[in-house]
Design an enzyme around this catalytic site. Sequence first.
Site, PDB file in Angstrom:
ATOM      1  N   TYR A 109      47.321  25.248  44.062  1.00 51.65           N
ATOM      2  CA  TYR A 109      48.402  26.447  44.640  1.00 51.65           C
ATOM      3  C   TYR A 109      49.337  26.108  43.507  1.00 51.65           C
ATOM      4  CZ  TYR A 109      49.319  28.920  48.452  1.00 51.65           C
ATOM      5  OH  TYR A 109      48.916  29.720  49.348  1.00 51.65           O
ATOM      6  N   THR A 125      41.319  46.223  34.773  1.00 49.04           N
ATOM      7  CA  THR A 125      40.858  44.817  35.731  1.00 49.04           C
ATOM      8  C   THR A 125      40.169  43.991  34.101  1.00 49.04           C
ATOM      9  OG1 THR A 125      38.024  46.058  34.948  1.00 49.04           O
ATOM     10  CG2 THR A 125      40.220  46.302  37.490  1.00 49.04           C
ATOM     11  N   ARG A 157      36.247  39.257  38.979  1.00 49.34           N
ATOM     12  CA  ARG A 157      36.477  39.969  39.196  1.00 49.34           C
ATOM     13  C   ARG A 157      38.474  39.693  39.120  1.00 49.34           C
ATOM     14  NH1 ARG A 157      34.816  44.428  41.782  1.00 49.34           N
ATOM     15  NH2 ARG A 157      32.689  42.918  41.094  1.00 49.34           N
TER      16      ARG A 157
END
Length: 425
Positions: A64, A236, A245
């Site tokens: 995290y 992207t 991705r």
Amino acid sequence: MNQHERTAYFNFLETAVRQTDPEIATALNNERHRENEGLELIASENFVSPAVLAAMGSVMTNKYAEGYPAKRYYGGCEFVDVAEELARTRAKQLFGADHVNVQPHSGAQANMSVYLATCQPGDTILGLDLSHGGHLTHGHPLNYSGKTFKVVPYLVRPDTETIDYDALRELTRTHRPRLIVCGASAYPRTIDFELIAKIAHESGAMVMADIAHIAGMVAVGMHPSPVPHCEFVTTTTHKTLRGPRGGMVMCKQEFAEALDKAVFPGVQGGPLMHVIAAKAVAFAEALSPAYRDYIAKVLENARMLCGELQFLGWRMVSGGTDTHLMLINLGSDGISGKKGEDRLGKAGITVNKNTVPFDTRKPYIGSGIRIGTPAVTTRGMGLNEMKVIASFIDRVLKSEDEAVWARVKAEVEEMTKAFPLYGQA
Ligand SMILES: *Cc1c(COP(=O)(O)O)cnc(C)c1O
């Protein structure tokens, strides 16, 4: 990595999954075969390197890291900080941007964060119409962009099928938008970002250029860059850029803080640090001379494939291509895009149906087929293969006979054997 090492690596990964989950292991194996044995001509797809793949499948998925390098809301971020700093530095170098945010999970999130940083609900935005090449996130009524903002679509000209810049200027003067969105998903020609920025600035609008498709060409200077002219540039990372991705936003320094706040906490929570590590790897690859050669070949291949299809009698939207992609207009009286896509699929050739400008069919059916060369070029295919691929497409689209499609499929499999991907099974 040589072919033998690649095979060993991919077999190892599949064995690891198989011990826990044989169903997913089988799906993964089947997908690897599908990618290996077919011709991938979807313009938005590519094949990442084993290095990018390995970084994505790494321990950084465990971490995290809400916040930004050195300003996190969690402990233990010293190594993911290294990954994000490298991704940011390399992206800035690649595109010459003042500021970059590499956290967007996808292109759609990248665009959403720019809207959040620049607009209020109800503001007016201009975007290229979806059936003229634009993207859902550029103001389609079913997308959050269309639901949140007052959207004025602009179009291509009926004669040239290129962006109608004069009409765009008129619309801008009339509607006084807060933001002009440019860039496209199915537009085969060079976009004049400098002119669009001029049109916007004359009327006090800002510009977001979405280079999701053409980022690779922009990075190596083979498409004019919007970065010097536009306030925001989104992309992207998985299309021509050949990374994982994901998405990314670049902006002028004055918007840096607003952008970072819009991405987190505005649109997203914790960043995907394994994907950001893989973005850093992909940007390092894109900074190499080999990548420049790759993009040059993507463009050569697209010109060859397009020229051959035209020679065989197919009508191409705008009469050609300047980029990695092209659109066959099958005509309102020809077979539909959907039928063409299905038929090519049976021949081992993957494409997507697409609407064409002023299409009379619904988007789910469409009158066009979009074709791109990034993925087959990554495999090493060149001009000779493009000629053969054009003849495959021509034979399949012109024939109602399933036996013809099956014969082409066998020829496709034969052709792909010479260009192995990710190791043989
Ligand atoms: C592909 C694409 C996107 C969206 O990217 P996702 O990662 O699928 O969300 C946005 N804009 C344009 C122009 C695209 O072509």
